[in-house]
Design an enzyme around this catalytic site. Structure first.
Site, PDB file in Angstrom:
ATOM      1  N   ASP A 136      -0.659  22.127  11.317  1.00  0.00           N
ATOM      2  CA  ASP A 136      -1.494  23.000  10.502  1.00  0.00           C
ATOM      3  C   ASP A 136      -2.888  23.086  11.121  1.00  0.00           C
ATOM      4  O   ASP A 136      -3.468  22.072  11.520  1.00  0.00           O
ATOM      5  CB  ASP A 136      -1.563  22.413   9.086  1.00  0.00           C
ATOM      6  CG  ASP A 136      -2.290  23.296   8.108  1.00  0.00           C
ATOM      7  OD1 ASP A 136      -1.807  24.413   7.845  1.00  0.00           O
ATOM      8  OD2 ASP A 136      -3.337  22.864   7.597  1.00  0.00           O
ATOM      9  N   GLU A 146      -0.053  26.177  14.522  1.00  0.00           N
ATOM     10  CA  GLU A 146      -0.673  27.275  13.790  1.00  0.00           C
ATOM     11  C   GLU A 146      -2.000  27.511  14.500  1.00  0.00           C
ATOM     12  O   GLU A 146      -2.935  26.723  14.355  1.00  0.00           O
ATOM     13  CB  GLU A 146      -0.904  26.905  12.327  1.00  0.00           C
ATOM     14  CG  GLU A 146      -1.541  28.043  11.537  1.00  0.00           C
ATOM     15  CD  GLU A 146      -1.924  27.635  10.115  1.00  0.00           C
ATOM     16  OE1 GLU A 146      -1.781  28.470   9.205  1.00  0.00           O
ATOM     17  OE2 GLU A 146      -2.381  26.489   9.920  1.00  0.00           O
TER      18      GLU A 146
END
Length: 654
Positions: A330, A366
């Site tokens: 993330d 990401e």
């Protein structure tokens, strides 16, 4: 007293008792607090001796597996300079393997030192855990070009009627035969679990009566959240083994970019009270101002060796003790952030590539955060795959009907060479997706022209505004059969486009059968029917359609191969079978295109036709002598394409 550096931090069971080890460069004193398991009261507080390399250690005789504990530290208390030492704050062990209950936010967790509030009654306790024998090291089976299935563990099975009620919403439920059968039917190669380590609610949620159900607010990086894994690491290990037996790899979505301790007004739970200078980034020349490149109040300082060790140790723990095949990071640019911004070859990435245990794992970035220069799509290096939001937006724009969108669609179908083809690279590292946990579901893309996040309690201010969505004439729920038919058709077109795209693809759980979140595009705080997957109301026809797409993609590797399509590999044709010319590429009204792939290693040419037009259209394709084109999808042999649809065709002899 043990003086040499420990093999691992945290709590380790030894023949002499339990050995505790905690690293801190800036603390002056540290203790381990031992708690009675039944009464949850502190029964002992043992000083840790500072040894070499700033490691505080002690071995406590008479303790073993199951003992409850936490750490305390002392040192300067000066929040203006980023120091929060306070012995009244019980601190979670960042190396804890298990905790006795979930975290619950309480304003007293953020009380200043002079308030002298002992937070032990408010904090979960770490549990001394005997680690199992390591699993056999197994190379991941998943390969670039396969299908990743993104799952919110709790919401995925909370309503599944075939799963025993006590097991619903847990990691163990993922190994239930009904789930495994579904995953195999739609061609899942790897299941990606949204965060499963223990997290805490953001402080604004409690007064709103809401709770965080996504888990992107971690307190620890190793201890599983008890709500998801009451069986602890053994539950994850058994589930991974069952999925491996079914040919499905398991990836963890990990949040190594911030902690749930939030901003300077947030709670002191763990890293903030252990060594905030090492673990958190600060604004240059402002040591008391936490950097907020994560958007969550603080930013992990992965430029510091102690932070990198913690992160790598957490990853190794899940590979060694549960058999995890890979990780999705993330806000991944934070992993490579130094004082001067993102560095593609930062120490974190160099060490990861060299790590004997981790270097062969599936790694997915990401590729954005909210810090300066935070958008880094295409700038990660091998072996990272990258979430491709340009794919998401360009495919949505095409099917929404935006002008000048056909060229971008072709680029995305071919592997996004404009992003991943620099410096002579031949392979795409794209992860293509139409929808993810963050944003509209695939069904809501076709049913809402704007977000509807009122249930989040922020007056619809949260969540993305630019969704590139459309509602087919009615905003939200409707009984109009024409509108519903149009939405079903558009959902099929979006799915068919995804499965025809080069490179890795990703589905979010439930999108294959029409899951809706009622227009909420930021459902992180909706631990209820808004975000839970509805298994009884699913669109079975759409589910079967998705399964058929998975079969076609598997049978025709030319569709999935991550090698970027070049001019010699693909022709872009009109529905009349003619090559696209400059006028058609640049015509804002162009609404149809055919991708004809003819790779030398493939026996047969394959074509995928995209018809965005409002009416049926006949397809004419150039065929070699003594060959014909066979329709592969549900419309059988017809070369008439329905309005707003996609057709798959293969060239056959005869």
């Amino acid at each position: 007293m043990t003086r040499h550096p420990p093999q691992r931090f945290g709590a380790t069971i030894t023949p002499q008792g339990v050995h505790f080890a905690l690293w801190s460069e800036t603390a002056s004193t540290a203790w381990v607090s031992i708690f009675d398991a039944e009464a949850d009261v502190e029964i002992d507080r043992i000083p840790l001796e500072r040894g070499p390399a700033d490691i505080f250690q002690a071995t406590v005789p008479g303790l073993g597996a199951g003992a409850r504990y936490g750490f305390r530290t002392d040192g300067p208390y000066d929040p203006a300079h980023g120091l929060w030492f306070d012995p009244s704050k019980l601190l979670a062990d960042p190396y804890a393997i298990a905790i006795d209950r979930p975290y619950s936010y309480d304003v007293r967790l953020a009380a200043p030192r002079d308030a002298a509030i002992d937070t032990a009654p408010l904090m979960p306790k770490a549990i001394v855990t005997a680690l199992p024998s390591p699993v056999e090291h197994r190379l991941p089976c998943f390969r670039a070009g396969g299908l990743i299935y993104e799952v919110n563990v709790r919401g995925f099975t909370k309503l599944h009627p075939d799963i025993p009620e006590p097991q619903r919403g847990t990691i163990a439920a993922l190994s239930h035969p009904a789930i495994v059968e579904h995953l195999k039917a739609i061609g899942v190669g790897a299941i990606e679990l949204m965060p499963i380590t223990a997290w805490i609610d953001e402080r604004h949620l409690g007064p709103l009566g809401l709770t965080n159900s996504w888990g992107y607010n971690p307190v620890g990086f190793m201890a599983l959240d008890p709500r998801l894994a009451p069986g602890g690491i053994a539950e994850l290990r058994d589930t991974v083994a069952a999925l491996h037996d079914a040919g499905i790899d398991v990836l963890l979505d990990v949040v190594f970019n911030h902690s749930g301790e939030s901003d300077t007004l947030g709670p002191t739970l763990s890293l903030r009270g252990i060594d905030s200078h090492a673990y958190f980034s600060t604004v240059r020349d402002e040591p008391g101002t936490l950097a907020n490149d994560s958007g969550c109040g603080n930013t992990l300082n992965c430029d510091h060796p102690a932070t990198r060790r913690l992160v790598f140790d957490a990853m190794r723990h899940f590979v060694t003790n549960a058999g995890i095949d890979g990780f999705r990071f993330d806000l991944a640019p934070i992993l490579g952030r130094g004082r001067d911004g993102y560095e593609p070859d930062a120490a974190f990435f160099r060490e990861l590539r060299r790590d004997a245990l981790l270097s062969d794992r599936i790694l997915i970035a990401e590729p954005w955060d909210i810090g300066p220069g935070g958008y880094q799509l295409g700038n990660f290096r091998d072996p990272f795959l990258e979430w491709n939001d340009r794919y998401r937006d360009d495919v949505r724009r095409f099917w929404r009907g935006d002008p000048h969108s056909v060229g971008d669609l072709a680029t995305r179908l071919a592997g996004s060479s404009d992003i991943f083809g620099h410096h002579g690279r031949t392979h795409s590292r794209t992860v293509n997706f139409i929808a993810a946990h963050d944003g509209f579901t695939l069904a809501d893309v076709t049913a809402y022209g704007a977000k509807h996040n009122e249930a989040n309690g922020e007056a619809n201010r949260d969540g993305h505004n630019d969704n590139f969505s459309w509602n087919n004439g009615v905003e939200g729920p409707t009984d109009d059969p024409v509108v519903l038919a149009a939405r079903r058709s558009d959902a099929r077109a979006l799915l068919a486009t995804l499965f025809a795209s080069r490179g890795t693809i990703m589905l979010t759980a439930g999108d294959e059968f029409g899951r809706s979140q009622r227009g909420n595009n930021n459902a992180y705080a909706q631990d209820n029917a808004i975000s839970w997957v509805d298994w009884t109301g699913r669109d079975r026809d759409l589910e079967r359609f998705t399964a058929r797409l998975a079969q076609l993609r598997s049978a025709h590797p030319a569709l999935s191969d991550p090698v970027l399509l070049g001019a010699a590999d693909v022709e872009w044709l009109t529905f009349e079978g003619e090559a696209f010319d400059d006028e058609q590429w640049h015509d804002p009204k162009t609404a149809s295109i055919v991708m004809l792939v003819h790779l030398p290693e493939q026996d047969k040419r394959i074509a995928v036709a995209f018809n965005r037009m409002a009416g049926e259209h006949r397809l004419v394709l150039p065929a070699k002598a003594d060959h014909h084109w066979k329709r592969l999808d549900e419309d059988g042999g017809s070369l008439m394409l329905r309005a707003r649809s996609v057709a798959y065709l293969v060239e056959e002899e005869g």
